[in-house]
Motif scaffolding. Structure first.
Motif, PDB file in Angstrom:
ATOM      1  N   GLU A  70      34.844  30.863  41.875  1.00  0.00           N
ATOM      2  CA  GLU A  70      33.412  31.148  41.887  1.00  0.00           C
ATOM      3  C   GLU A  70      33.086  32.146  40.786  1.00  0.00           C
ATOM      4  OE1 GLU A  70      32.070  34.076  45.125  1.00  0.00           O
ATOM      5  OE2 GLU A  70      33.911  33.228  45.965  1.00  0.00           O
ATOM      6  N   PRO A  71      31.838  32.127  40.309  1.00  0.00           N
ATOM      7  CA  PRO A  71      31.482  33.070  39.243  1.00  0.00           C
ATOM      8  C   PRO A  71      31.339  34.486  39.789  1.00  0.00           C
ATOM      9  CG  PRO A  71      29.555  31.831  39.932  1.00  0.00           C
ATOM     10  CD  PRO A  71      30.733  31.257  40.684  1.00  0.00           C
ATOM     11  N   ASP A 104      36.102  24.850  33.766  1.00  0.00           N
ATOM     12  CA  ASP A 104      36.204  23.405  33.892  1.00  0.00           C
ATOM     13  C   ASP A 104      35.286  22.998  35.037  1.00  0.00           C
ATOM     14  OD1 ASP A 104      37.601  23.977  36.297  1.00  0.00           O
ATOM     15  OD2 ASP A 104      39.501  23.963  35.240  1.00  0.00           O
ATOM     16  N   ASP A 105      35.477  21.837  35.568  1.00  0.00           N
ATOM     17  CA  ASP A 105      34.604  21.353  36.639  1.00  0.00           C
ATOM     18  C   ASP A 105      34.751  22.118  37.943  1.00  0.00           C
ATOM     19  OD1 ASP A 105      33.648  19.458  34.917  1.00  0.00           O
ATOM     20  OD2 ASP A 105      35.005  17.881  35.616  1.00  0.00           O
TER      21      ASP A 105
END
Length: 136
Positions: A70-71, A104-105
């Motif tokens: 998570e960011p 990435d995804d």
């Protein structure tokens, strides 16, 4: 620490502007736990603590790069614990999220700056990284 292979990180993987690193990085495995939300002080009934556990292979005395699920908010100052394989106790540190970008995804790359702070293991951390860099 003789069976652990430490080497200098020499690849360019910093955000958009190129390699902004101020010092050499070690490429060594470490577990990093970042406290995203702290529990309410003196409240033993409910634990609101939320942590993020990740591994890094890129660290220095002043910074860590993480791959996360998570960011993290740029500019956030958070407590973190870094566990090196050759040291029994994790280092309690304060870190600042310097940058965060999609990797990435499924994940994010996060750059953390280690802050000098009272009541942390900052000096012990710097000494441990210096020892690892000086060993062959």
């Amino acid at each position: 620490m003789s069976d652990i292979d430490f080497s200098f990180g020499d690849y360019d993987d910093s955000p958009e502007t190129g390699d902004n690193r101020g010092e050499y990085r070690l490429t060594a495995s470490a577990k990093v736990t970042v406290e995203l939300e702290s529990p309410v002080p003196d409240d033993t009934t409910v634990s609101d603590e939320r942590t993020l556990v990740s591994r890094t292979s890129d660290l220095s005395a002043s910074g860590i790069r993480l791959a996360t699920s998570e960011p993290l908010t740029t500019g956030a100052i958070l407590p973190a614990w870094v566990s090196l394989e050759e040291v029994s106790e994790p280092f309690r540190l304060m870190v600042e999220v310097v940058w965060c970008r999609p990797a990435d995804d499924t994940g994010w790359l996060v750059g953390l700056q280690i802050l000098e702070s009272d009541d942390t293991a900052y000096l012990e951390w710097v000494e441990a990284v210096a020892r690892a860099m000086s060993e062959d």
